[in-house]
Design an enzyme around this catalytic site. Structure first.
Site, PDB file in Angstrom:
ATOM      1  N   CYS A 148      31.886  47.922  41.285  1.00 19.31           N
ATOM      2  CA  CYS A 148      33.163  48.423  40.759  1.00 19.31           C
ATOM      3  C   CYS A 148      33.044  49.030  39.348  1.00 19.31           C
ATOM      4  O   CYS A 148      33.648  50.070  39.067  1.00 19.31           O
ATOM      5  CB  CYS A 148      34.206  47.309  40.786  1.00 19.31           C
ATOM      6  N   HIS A 237      38.571  47.463  35.049  1.00 19.09           N
ATOM      7  CA  HIS A 237      37.355  47.299  34.253  1.00 19.09           C
ATOM      8  C   HIS A 237      37.314  48.416  33.202  1.00 19.09           C
ATOM      9  O   HIS A 237      37.334  49.608  33.541  1.00 19.09           O
ATOM     10  CB  HIS A 237      36.112  47.413  35.132  1.00 19.09           C
TER      11      HIS A 237
HETATM   12  P1  NAP Z   1      36.176  36.923  47.932  1.00 23.61           P
HETATM   13  O1  NAP Z   1      37.585  36.995  47.481  1.00 23.61           O
HETATM   14  O2  NAP Z   1      35.366  35.737  47.584  1.00 23.61           O
HETATM   15  O3  NAP Z   1      36.153  37.114  49.558  1.00 23.61           O
HETATM   16  C1  NAP Z   1      34.981  36.905  50.325  1.00 23.61           C
HETATM   17  C2  NAP Z   1      35.260  37.105  51.810  1.00 23.61           C
HETATM   18  O4  NAP Z   1      34.023  36.814  52.522  1.00 23.61           O
HETATM   19  C3  NAP Z   1      36.340  36.177  52.398  1.00 23.61           C
HETATM   20  O5  NAP Z   1      37.056  36.866  53.401  1.00 23.61           O
HETATM   21  C4  NAP Z   1      35.513  35.054  53.041  1.00 23.61           C
HETATM   22  O6  NAP Z   1      36.156  34.425  54.134  1.00 23.61           O
HETATM   23  C5  NAP Z   1      34.314  35.846  53.542  1.00 23.61           C
HETATM   24  N1  NAP Z   1      33.171  34.931  53.723  1.00 23.61           N
HETATM   25  C6  NAP Z   1      32.627  34.088  52.813  1.00 23.61           C
HETATM   26  N2  NAP Z   1      31.623  33.366  53.380  1.00 23.61           N
HETATM   27  C7  NAP Z   1      31.537  33.781  54.664  1.00 23.61           C
HETATM   28  C8  NAP Z   1      30.704  33.406  55.767  1.00 23.61           C
HETATM   29  N3  NAP Z   1      29.752  32.461  55.669  1.00 23.61           N
HETATM   30  N4  NAP Z   1      30.878  34.035  56.957  1.00 23.61           N
HETATM   31  C9  NAP Z   1      31.834  34.990  57.103  1.00 23.61           C
HETATM   32  N5  NAP Z   1      32.675  35.378  56.096  1.00 23.61           N
HETATM   33  C10 NAP Z   1      32.514  34.787  54.889  1.00 23.61           C
HETATM   34  O7  NAP Z   1      35.332  38.182  47.386  1.00 23.61           O
HETATM   35  P2  NAP Z   1      35.846  39.681  47.009  1.00 23.61           P
HETATM   36  O8  NAP Z   1      36.113  39.807  45.562  1.00 23.61           O
HETATM   37  O9  NAP Z   1      36.889  40.075  47.986  1.00 23.61           O
HETATM   38  O10 NAP Z   1      34.516  40.519  47.243  1.00 23.61           O
HETATM   39  C11 NAP Z   1      34.056  40.825  48.553  1.00 23.61           C
HETATM   40  C12 NAP Z   1      32.801  41.682  48.462  1.00 23.61           C
HETATM   41  O11 NAP Z   1      33.115  42.918  47.809  1.00 23.61           O
HETATM   42  C13 NAP Z   1      31.678  41.028  47.657  1.00 23.61           C
HETATM   43  O12 NAP Z   1      30.449  41.361  48.239  1.00 23.61           O
HETATM   44  C14 NAP Z   1      31.838  41.662  46.277  1.00 23.61           C
HETATM   45  O13 NAP Z   1      30.659  41.662  45.534  1.00 23.61           O
HETATM   46  C15 NAP Z   1      32.290  43.070  46.635  1.00 23.61           C
HETATM   47  N6  NAP Z   1      33.106  43.759  45.608  1.00 23.61           N
HETATM   48  C16 NAP Z   1      34.148  43.148  44.994  1.00 23.61           C
HETATM   49  C17 NAP Z   1      34.906  43.851  44.049  1.00 23.61           C
HETATM   50  C18 NAP Z   1      36.085  43.250  43.317  1.00 23.61           C
HETATM   51  O14 NAP Z   1      36.613  43.905  42.389  1.00 23.61           O
HETATM   52  N7  NAP Z   1      36.548  42.054  43.665  1.00 23.61           N
HETATM   53  C19 NAP Z   1      34.587  45.170  43.769  1.00 23.61           C
HETATM   54  C20 NAP Z   1      33.523  45.779  44.429  1.00 23.61           C
HETATM   55  C21 NAP Z   1      32.792  45.064  45.354  1.00 23.61           C
HETATM   56  P3  NAP Z   1      36.920  32.973  53.971  1.00 23.61           P
HETATM   57  O15 NAP Z   1      38.220  33.248  53.266  1.00 23.61           O
HETATM   58  O16 NAP Z   1      37.111  32.534  55.384  1.00 23.61           O
HETATM   59  O17 NAP Z   1      35.995  32.109  53.173  1.00 23.61           O
END
Ligand code: NAP
Length: 352
Positions: A148, A237
């Site tokens: 991001c 950011h």
């Molecule tokens: P998050 O809120 O922690 O969400 C993670 C997701 O992954 C949830 O739906 C979770 O499901 C699922 N998950 C976790 N463990 C799992 C497993 N063992 N099997 C299947 N599903 C699983 O994270 P986020 O901020 O949304 O980020 C998601 C991705 O996008 C990450 O790779 C992050 O680095 C990337 N990203 C994030 C941002 C940002 O600004 N937040 C920006 C760019 C990229 P449950 O709810 O069932 O645990």
């Protein structure tokens, strides 16, 4: 008939943003949601801790959450967006690509794979040619969007690199809490505080912009030093950036002119999620600020301000990106729109 999409990681911060942004999308409709075994088997509306503004779209709230599994990559949809945690994204995304799905991912796992495009449509649409080199034993493929903070930095550097050639970059970020997902940073660590470490982030900022601004084989030839901080901001950011150039501009006005003259490639104009202005150079000396400017262009515009000479390098400025929209779900949707426009994402004939 719209193209059917599944969301891997649908319960997370990025997954929820996909659901918000895709409501009423002219080309795509969500037909499947998947997350971990903790969430699977129940209605989305029952398991999700909804942090988006407004209610959960009714049709989505009723969908049963599937388990996102690498040993059973099967969802009732034509392609998938992935907002999976990086600990599982590698195996699950590869399994879906092998099963014939186009996977449009936010996770870091495949970003530096030589055959996987790391894409910002306004910056490097020609990198989509890399898809043809992928061989997952099916018609599936993976396309990623950058970290991001890298998105905001790279979009800002793009017109400067084209006009003057980037030589060196020094960047210090102040990154929002939503960038850490949900629940993210503990409130006692975040409130009234600055945390001067975000695991793995500096490495991404020091490598991804070169890949995005380079050719298919060779990254752009410049060095970056990055320092990343978590600050108590909800969304957005901010980055303070100093840059030196291979061909230094004759004046600050020449830099302003290059930024203002930036136009995305024609193929990006008119895509449903493409903003009127990808970059906006702001005049007031106290801009950009997350609270005021993060939603410019519905969160898809990167804003730039405080452009001035730098006593160490050539120029310095501040840029701001909405991390969960342009830096994640919105950027991935724009990637998918470009792919759909090129005929790379089609509605399959199979019934739901
Ligand atoms: P998050 O809120 O922690 O969400 C993670 C997701 O992954 C949830 O739906 C979770 O499901 C699922 N998950 C976790 N463990 C799992 C497993 N063992 N099997 C299947 N599903 C699983 O994270 P986020 O901020 O949304 O980020 C998601 C991705 O996008 C990450 O790779 C992050 O680095 C990337 N990203 C994030 C941002 C940002 O600004 N937040 C920006 C760019 C990229 P449950 O709810 O069932 O645990």
């Amino acid at each position: 008939m719209k193209i059917r999409v599944g969301i891997l990681g649908a319960t997370g911060a990025v997954g929820q943003k996909f659901i918000s942004l895709l409501e009423g999308h002219p080309w795509f409709e969500i037909t499947a949601v998947a997350a971990s075994a903790r969430s699977a088997g129940r209605a989305y509306g029952e398991v999700v801790n909804w942090i988006e503004k407004g209610p959960i779209p009714e049709a989505i709230a009723r969908l049963e959450v599937q388990e996102a599994r690498s040993d059973h990559p099967n969802l009732a949809c034509d392609f998938v967006f992935s907002g999976l945690d990086a600990s599982v994204a590698g195996d699950v995304e590869e399994a879906f690509a092998r099963a014939g799905y186009a996977v449009i991912s936010n996770a870091k796992n495949f970003r530096m794979h030589p055959d996987v495009p790391l894409l910002i449509p306004e910056v490097n649409p020609e990198h989509l040619a890399l898809i043809e080199r992928q061989d997952w034993g099916s018609s599936g493929y993976i396309v990623t969007n950058p970290n991001c903070a890298s998105v905001g930095l790279t979009m800002t550097l793009k017109p400067l690199h084209d006009a003057f050639g980037i030589k060196q970059v020094h960047v210090t970020t102040m990154q929002a809490l939503s960038g850490a997902g949900y629940p993210g940073v503990a409130s006692l660590d975040a409130l009234g505080n600055v945390v001067p470490h975000i695991g793995g982030e500096e490495d991404k900022l020091e490598t991804e912009p070169q890949r995005l601004l380079g050719g298919l084989e060779v990254p752009a030839d410049f060095e970056t030093s990055a320092q990343c901080n978590r600050v108590p901001v909800v969304d957005g950011h901010t980055a303070c950036v100093s840059v030196s150039f291979v061909r230094p501009p004759s004046s600050l006005d020449a830099v302003k002119k290059a930024i203002r003259a930036f136009r995305p490639p024609l193929e990006v104009n008119g895509l449903p999620t493409s903003p009127d202005r990808a970059l906006e150079l702001l005049g007031p000396e106290n801009a950009p600020q997350p609270r005021t400017h993060v939603d410019l262009g519905k969160g898809m515009t990167v804003s730039i301000g405080r452009l001035r000479p730098c006593p160490l390098l050539d120029v310095k400025f501040v840029c701001l990106v909405h991390n969960t929209i342009r830096g994640a779900a919105g950027g991935a949707i724009l990637n998918a729109e470009l792919l759909a426009q090129k005929g790379k994402i089609l509605r399959k004939n199979s019934e739901l």
